[in-house]
Design an enzyme around this catalytic site. Sequence first.
Site, PDB file in Angstrom:
ATOM      1  N   THR A 180       0.887  -1.148   0.000  1.00 28.17           N
ATOM      2  CA  THR A 180       0.000   0.000   0.000  1.00 28.17           C
ATOM      3  C   THR A 180       0.927   1.200   0.000  1.00 28.17           C
ATOM      4  OG1 THR A 180      -1.635  -1.137   1.390  1.00 28.17           O
ATOM      5  CG2 THR A 180      -1.768   1.223   1.396  1.00 28.17           C
ATOM      6  N   GLY A 230      -0.841  -3.199   5.110  1.00 27.19           N
ATOM      7  CA  GLY A 230      -0.773  -4.572   5.618  1.00 27.19           C
ATOM      8  C   GLY A 230      -1.995  -5.342   5.190  1.00 27.19           C
ATOM      9  N   ILE A 231      -2.288  -6.410   5.885  1.00 25.59           N
ATOM     10  CA  ILE A 231      -3.432  -7.244   5.525  1.00 25.59           C
ATOM     11  C   ILE A 231      -4.726  -6.479   5.838  1.00 25.59           C
ATOM     12  CG2 ILE A 231      -4.637  -9.406   6.013  1.00 25.59           C
ATOM     13  CD1 ILE A 231      -2.042 -10.034   4.692  1.00 25.59           C
TER      14      ILE A 231
HETATM   15  N1  GLY Z   1      -3.918  -2.976   2.854  1.00 31.19           N
HETATM   16  C1  GLY Z   1      -4.108  -3.290   1.508  1.00 31.19           C
HETATM   17  C2  GLY Z   1      -5.103  -4.351   1.295  1.00 31.19           C
HETATM   18  O1  GLY Z   1      -5.223  -5.269   2.102  1.00 31.19           O
HETATM   19  O2  GLY Z   1      -5.786  -4.308   0.331  1.00 31.19           O
END
Ligand code: GLY
Length: 318
Positions: A180, A230-231
Amino acid sequence: MKSQVQPKLIIHGGAGSSLHGKGGLEAVRQTLHAIVEEVYALLLSGANASVAVVRGCQLLEDEPRFNAGTGSVLQSDGQIRMSASIMDGALGRFSGVINVSRVKNPIELAQFLQNSPDRVLSDYGAAELAREMQIPSYNALTDLRLQEWIQERQDNFKRTMAGVIAEPELLETSNAGRGTIGVVALDTYGKLAVGTSTGGKGFERIGRVSDSAMPAGNYATNYAAVSCTGIGEDIIDECLAPKIVIRVTDGLSLQESMQRSFAEAHDNKRDFGAIALDATGAIAWGKTCDVILAAFHDGDKIGDTLELAGGTQVGSIS
Ligand code: GLY
Protein backbone atom coordinates in the site's frame (compact mmCIF):
# COMPACT_ATOMS: atom_id res chain seq x y z
CA MET A 1 -3.94 33.10 5.62
CA LYS A 2 -0.80 33.51 7.76
CA SER A 3 1.51 30.54 8.21
CA GLN A 4 2.15 29.68 11.85
CA VAL A 5 2.93 26.00 12.20
CA GLN A 6 6.05 23.95 11.35
CA PRO A 7 4.78 21.48 8.74
CA LYS A 8 5.32 17.73 9.27
CA LEU A 9 5.15 14.84 6.84
CA ILE A 10 5.30 11.06 6.95
CA ILE A 11 4.85 8.67 4.01
CA HIS A 12 4.95 4.90 3.54
CA GLY A 13 5.46 2.43 0.71
CA GLY A 14 4.08 -0.63 2.49
CA ALA A 15 5.06 -3.00 5.27
CA GLY A 16 6.16 -6.59 5.54
CA SER A 17 9.38 -8.59 5.63
CA SER A 18 12.79 -6.90 5.72
CA LEU A 19 14.21 -5.77 2.43
CA HIS A 20 16.60 -8.32 1.01
CA GLY A 21 20.03 -6.93 0.28
CA LYS A 22 21.43 -3.48 0.84
CA GLY A 23 20.77 -2.62 -2.82
CA GLY A 24 17.03 -3.03 -2.35
CA LEU A 25 17.08 -1.02 0.86
CA GLU A 26 19.09 1.87 -0.58
CA ALA A 27 16.90 2.04 -3.69
CA VAL A 28 13.74 2.22 -1.57
CA ARG A 29 15.37 4.78 0.74
CA GLN A 30 16.35 7.03 -2.16
CA THR A 31 12.85 6.85 -3.63
CA LEU A 32 11.08 7.59 -0.34
CA HIS A 33 13.47 10.41 0.63
CA ALA A 34 13.12 12.11 -2.78
CA ILE A 35 9.33 12.06 -2.42
CA VAL A 36 9.50 13.41 1.14
CA GLU A 37 11.77 16.21 -0.07
CA GLU A 38 9.43 17.24 -2.88
CA VAL A 39 6.24 17.09 -0.83
CA TYR A 40 7.78 18.81 2.20
CA ALA A 41 8.89 21.69 -0.06
CA LEU A 42 5.28 21.97 -1.20
CA LEU A 43 4.11 22.20 2.42
CA LEU A 44 6.77 24.85 3.17
CA SER A 45 5.55 26.87 0.20
CA GLY A 46 2.11 27.06 1.85
CA ALA A 47 0.23 24.20 0.15
CA ASN A 48 -2.56 22.85 2.31
CA ALA A 49 -2.35 19.35 3.76
CA SER A 50 -4.79 17.80 1.25
CA VAL A 51 -2.87 19.17 -1.74
CA ALA A 52 0.39 17.82 -0.30
CA VAL A 53 -1.20 14.43 0.38
CA VAL A 54 -2.49 14.12 -3.18
CA ARG A 55 0.91 15.05 -4.62
CA GLY A 56 2.68 12.58 -2.35
CA CYS A 57 0.25 9.80 -3.30
CA GLN A 58 0.66 10.57 -7.03
CA LEU A 59 4.45 10.28 -6.71
CA LEU A 60 4.19 7.01 -4.78
CA GLU A 61 1.58 5.64 -7.22
CA ASP A 62 3.92 6.48 -10.11
CA GLU A 63 6.80 4.53 -8.55
CA PRO A 64 6.60 0.97 -10.01
CA ARG A 65 8.25 -0.69 -7.02
CA PHE A 66 5.27 0.11 -4.76
CA ASN A 67 1.90 -1.63 -4.88
CA ALA A 68 -0.34 1.27 -5.95
CA GLY A 69 -0.96 2.87 -9.33
CA THR A 70 1.82 1.74 -11.69
CA GLY A 71 3.19 -1.53 -10.30
CA SER A 72 -0.08 -2.60 -8.66
CA VAL A 73 -0.39 -6.32 -8.01
CA LEU A 74 -2.75 -8.52 -10.04
CA GLN A 75 -5.89 -10.09 -8.61
CA SER A 76 -6.73 -13.80 -8.96
CA ASP A 77 -8.12 -13.31 -12.47
CA GLY A 78 -4.97 -11.48 -13.64
CA GLN A 79 -6.60 -8.03 -13.59
CA ILE A 80 -5.47 -4.89 -11.73
CA ARG A 81 -8.12 -3.22 -9.55
CA MET A 82 -6.97 -0.31 -7.40
CA SER A 83 -8.44 1.48 -4.41
CA ALA A 84 -7.60 4.87 -2.91
CA SER A 85 -9.00 7.35 -0.41
CA ILE A 86 -8.33 10.73 1.11
CA MET A 87 -9.55 12.31 4.32
CA ASP A 88 -9.24 16.00 5.09
CA GLY A 89 -9.01 16.31 8.88
CA ALA A 90 -10.17 19.94 9.00
CA LEU A 91 -13.27 19.21 6.93
CA GLY A 92 -13.77 15.80 8.58
CA ARG A 93 -14.48 14.44 5.12
CA PHE A 94 -13.62 11.00 3.65
CA SER A 95 -13.83 10.10 -0.05
CA GLY A 96 -12.52 7.22 -2.13
CA VAL A 97 -12.69 4.77 -5.00
CA ILE A 98 -12.81 0.97 -4.75
CA ASN A 99 -11.52 -1.47 -7.37
CA VAL A 100 -10.97 0.99 -10.20
CA SER A 101 -9.05 -0.08 -13.33
CA ARG A 102 -7.16 1.62 -16.16
CA VAL A 103 -6.34 4.92 -14.45
CA LYS A 104 -2.84 6.17 -13.60
CA ASN A 105 -3.59 7.85 -10.28
CA PRO A 106 -6.62 6.55 -8.35
CA ILE A 107 -5.96 9.21 -5.67
CA GLU A 108 -7.08 11.86 -8.19
CA LEU A 109 -10.55 10.28 -8.32
CA ALA A 110 -10.66 10.19 -4.51
CA GLN A 111 -9.67 13.86 -4.41
CA PHE A 112 -12.36 14.80 -6.95
CA LEU A 113 -14.99 13.07 -4.79
CA GLN A 114 -14.14 15.32 -1.81
CA ASN A 115 -16.56 17.83 -3.31
CA SER A 116 -19.22 15.38 -4.48
CA PRO A 117 -22.45 14.45 -2.68
CA ASP A 118 -21.57 10.77 -3.38
CA ARG A 119 -18.13 10.30 -1.89
CA VAL A 120 -17.21 6.61 -2.26
CA LEU A 121 -17.57 4.96 -5.67
CA SER A 122 -16.82 1.37 -6.63
CA ASP A 123 -15.72 -0.28 -9.89
CA TYR A 124 -18.30 0.68 -12.53
CA GLY A 125 -19.12 4.04 -10.90
CA ALA A 126 -15.44 4.87 -10.50
CA ALA A 127 -14.83 4.04 -14.18
CA GLU A 128 -17.71 6.31 -15.17
CA LEU A 129 -16.21 9.09 -13.05
CA ALA A 130 -12.81 8.66 -14.74
CA ARG A 131 -14.58 8.97 -18.08
CA GLU A 132 -16.42 12.13 -16.96
CA MET A 133 -13.13 13.60 -15.72
CA GLN A 134 -11.64 12.77 -19.14
CA ILE A 135 -8.79 10.88 -17.51
CA PRO A 136 -6.90 8.99 -20.23
CA SER A 137 -7.00 5.20 -20.11
CA TYR A 138 -3.78 3.84 -18.56
CA ASN A 139 -2.30 0.37 -18.15
CA ALA A 140 -0.69 0.09 -14.67
CA LEU A 141 0.78 -3.36 -15.41
CA THR A 142 4.54 -3.89 -15.04
CA ASP A 143 6.55 -6.90 -16.22
CA LEU A 144 7.57 -7.80 -12.67
CA ARG A 145 4.01 -7.92 -11.40
CA LEU A 146 2.99 -10.04 -14.38
CA GLN A 147 5.89 -12.42 -13.71
CA GLU A 148 4.90 -12.59 -10.04
CA TRP A 149 1.31 -13.50 -10.98
CA ILE A 150 2.41 -16.14 -13.53
CA GLN A 151 4.71 -17.68 -10.93
CA GLU A 152 1.91 -17.68 -8.38
CA ARG A 153 -0.51 -19.23 -10.89
CA GLN A 154 1.95 -22.06 -11.44
CA ASP A 155 2.00 -22.53 -7.65
CA ASN A 156 -1.82 -22.62 -7.62
CA PHE A 157 -2.14 -19.30 -5.72
CA LYS A 158 -0.69 -20.60 -2.45
CA ARG A 159 0.50 -17.19 -1.22
CA THR A 160 -1.91 -15.08 0.77
CA MET A 161 -0.54 -11.83 -0.59
CA ALA A 162 1.74 -10.47 -3.31
CA GLY A 163 5.07 -8.78 -2.56
CA VAL A 164 4.95 -5.13 -1.62
CA ILE A 165 8.21 -4.28 -3.34
CA ALA A 166 8.56 -5.25 -6.98
CA GLU A 167 12.27 -6.07 -7.22
CA PRO A 168 13.58 -9.04 -9.24
CA GLU A 169 15.63 -10.25 -6.25
CA LEU A 170 12.48 -10.36 -4.10
CA LEU A 171 10.25 -12.32 -6.43
CA GLU A 172 11.49 -15.59 -5.01
CA THR A 173 10.68 -14.73 -1.39
CA SER A 174 7.51 -16.29 -0.06
CA ASN A 175 6.37 -13.32 1.97
CA ALA A 176 7.96 -10.16 0.67
CA GLY A 177 5.50 -7.72 2.15
CA ARG A 178 2.23 -5.96 2.50
CA GLY A 179 1.66 -3.38 -0.17
CA THR A 180 0.00 0.00 0.00
CA ILE A 181 1.22 3.58 -0.12
CA GLY A 182 0.21 6.38 2.21
CA VAL A 183 0.89 10.04 3.04
CA VAL A 184 0.06 12.01 6.19
CA ALA A 185 0.66 15.78 6.29
CA LEU A 186 0.36 18.65 8.78
CA ASP A 187 0.38 21.96 6.94
CA THR A 188 1.56 25.43 7.95
CA TYR A 189 -2.02 26.29 9.01
CA GLY A 190 -2.08 23.41 11.50
CA LYS A 191 -4.44 21.24 9.39
CA LEU A 192 -4.07 17.50 8.90
CA ALA A 193 -4.87 15.26 5.92
CA VAL A 194 -4.20 11.66 4.93
CA GLY A 195 -4.29 9.63 1.72
CA THR A 196 -3.84 5.90 1.04
CA SER A 197 -3.74 3.96 -2.23
CA THR A 198 -3.26 0.28 -3.11
CA GLY A 199 -3.46 -2.43 -5.72
CA GLY A 200 -4.87 -4.68 -2.97
CA LYS A 201 -3.43 -7.90 -1.52
CA GLY A 202 -2.72 -9.52 -4.85
CA PHE A 203 -4.31 -12.80 -6.02
CA GLU A 204 -7.55 -11.94 -4.20
CA ARG A 205 -11.10 -12.88 -5.23
CA ILE A 206 -12.84 -10.54 -7.65
CA GLY A 207 -14.86 -8.01 -5.66
CA ARG A 208 -12.72 -8.14 -2.52
CA VAL A 209 -12.67 -4.66 -0.93
CA SER A 210 -9.45 -3.21 0.49
CA ASP A 211 -9.18 -1.31 3.77
CA SER A 212 -7.33 1.45 1.87
CA ALA A 213 -10.59 2.95 0.67
CA MET A 214 -12.30 2.57 4.05
CA PRO A 215 -11.92 4.77 7.13
CA ALA A 216 -10.43 1.69 8.87
CA GLY A 217 -7.28 2.17 6.76
CA ASN A 218 -7.28 5.93 6.25
CA TYR A 219 -8.69 8.39 8.78
CA ALA A 220 -8.13 11.98 9.94
CA THR A 221 -9.68 14.61 12.19
CA ASN A 222 -8.41 17.93 13.51
CA TYR A 223 -6.53 15.94 16.19
CA ALA A 224 -4.69 13.21 14.31
CA ALA A 225 -4.37 11.42 10.96
CA VAL A 226 -3.40 7.79 10.22
CA SER A 227 -2.63 5.72 7.09
CA CYS A 228 -2.43 1.92 7.39
CA THR A 229 -0.72 -0.79 5.36
CA GLY A 230 -0.77 -4.57 5.62
CA ILE A 231 -3.43 -7.24 5.52
CA GLY A 232 -6.64 -5.32 4.94
CA GLU A 233 -8.83 -7.80 6.78
CA ASP A 234 -6.67 -7.35 9.92
CA ILE A 235 -6.82 -3.56 9.61
CA ILE A 236 -10.61 -3.70 9.25
CA ASP A 237 -10.99 -6.07 12.23
CA GLU A 238 -8.97 -3.69 14.45
CA CYS A 239 -10.61 -0.59 12.88
CA LEU A 240 -7.05 0.64 13.19
CA ALA A 241 -6.90 4.21 11.86
CA PRO A 242 -10.04 5.54 13.64
CA LYS A 243 -9.04 3.69 16.83
CA ILE A 244 -5.71 5.55 16.97
CA VAL A 245 -7.28 8.90 16.03
CA ILE A 246 -10.12 8.60 18.56
CA ARG A 247 -7.68 7.74 21.34
CA VAL A 248 -5.81 10.96 20.56
CA THR A 249 -9.10 12.90 20.43
CA ASP A 250 -9.95 11.53 23.88
CA GLY A 251 -6.70 12.80 25.37
CA LEU A 252 -3.99 10.17 24.90
CA SER A 253 -0.75 11.32 23.31
CA LEU A 254 -0.09 10.00 19.83
CA GLN A 255 2.70 7.81 21.21
CA GLU A 256 0.42 6.31 23.90
CA SER A 257 -2.37 5.83 21.40
CA MET A 258 -0.07 3.97 18.99
CA GLN A 259 1.43 1.90 21.81
CA ARG A 260 -1.96 0.79 23.11
CA SER A 261 -3.34 0.06 19.64
CA PHE A 262 -0.29 -1.94 18.54
CA ALA A 263 -0.16 -3.90 21.82
CA GLU A 264 -3.78 -4.95 21.15
CA ALA A 265 -2.93 -5.77 17.54
CA HIS A 266 0.04 -7.87 18.65
CA ASP A 267 -2.16 -9.83 21.09
CA ASN A 268 -4.69 -10.35 18.30
CA LYS A 269 -1.92 -11.60 15.96
CA ARG A 270 -2.58 -8.92 13.35
CA ASP A 271 -0.28 -8.27 10.42
CA PHE A 272 0.07 -4.59 9.51
CA GLY A 273 1.69 -1.21 10.04
CA ALA A 274 0.58 2.42 10.30
CA ILE A 275 1.97 5.95 10.08
CA ALA A 276 0.51 8.93 11.94
CA LEU A 277 0.74 12.63 12.78
CA ASP A 278 -1.09 14.66 15.38
CA ALA A 279 -1.99 18.35 15.51
CA THR A 280 0.93 19.11 17.88
CA GLY A 281 3.33 17.92 15.17
CA ALA A 282 4.17 14.54 16.74
CA ILE A 283 5.16 11.93 14.16
CA ALA A 284 4.63 8.19 14.80
CA TRP A 285 4.81 4.79 13.14
CA GLY A 286 3.97 1.30 14.31
CA LYS A 287 4.06 -2.26 13.00
CA THR A 288 3.33 -5.83 14.00
CA CYS A 289 5.22 -7.15 10.96
CA ASP A 290 8.97 -7.13 10.32
CA VAL A 291 9.38 -3.71 8.75
CA ILE A 292 7.39 -0.65 7.67
CA LEU A 293 8.77 1.28 4.72
CA ALA A 294 8.21 4.78 6.08
CA ALA A 295 10.09 8.08 5.71
CA PHE A 296 9.34 11.43 7.33
CA HIS A 297 10.36 15.09 7.64
CA ASP A 298 10.41 16.39 11.19
CA GLY A 299 11.00 20.04 10.26
CA ASP A 300 14.78 19.72 10.48
CA LYS A 301 15.65 16.61 8.54
CA ILE A 302 14.47 13.50 6.75
CA GLY A 303 14.49 10.16 8.57
CA ASP A 304 13.14 6.67 7.89
CA THR A 305 12.20 3.36 9.49
CA LEU A 306 13.71 1.04 6.88
CA GLU A 307 16.17 -0.62 9.22
CA LEU A 308 13.87 -1.04 12.22
CA ALA A 309 13.31 -4.74 11.64
CA GLY A 310 11.93 -7.36 14.02
CA GLY A 311 8.34 -7.69 15.17
CA THR A 312 5.96 -5.34 16.94
CA GLN A 313 7.38 -1.86 17.48
CA VAL A 314 6.14 1.70 17.83
CA GLY A 315 8.29 4.79 17.34
CA SER A 316 7.64 8.51 17.57
CA ILE A 317 9.21 11.97 17.39
CA SER A 318 7.56 14.84 19.29
N1 GLY B 1 -3.92 -2.98 2.85
C1 GLY B 1 -4.11 -3.29 1.51
C2 GLY B 1 -5.10 -4.35 1.30
O1 GLY B 1 -5.22 -5.27 2.10
O2 GLY B 1 -5.79 -4.31 0.33
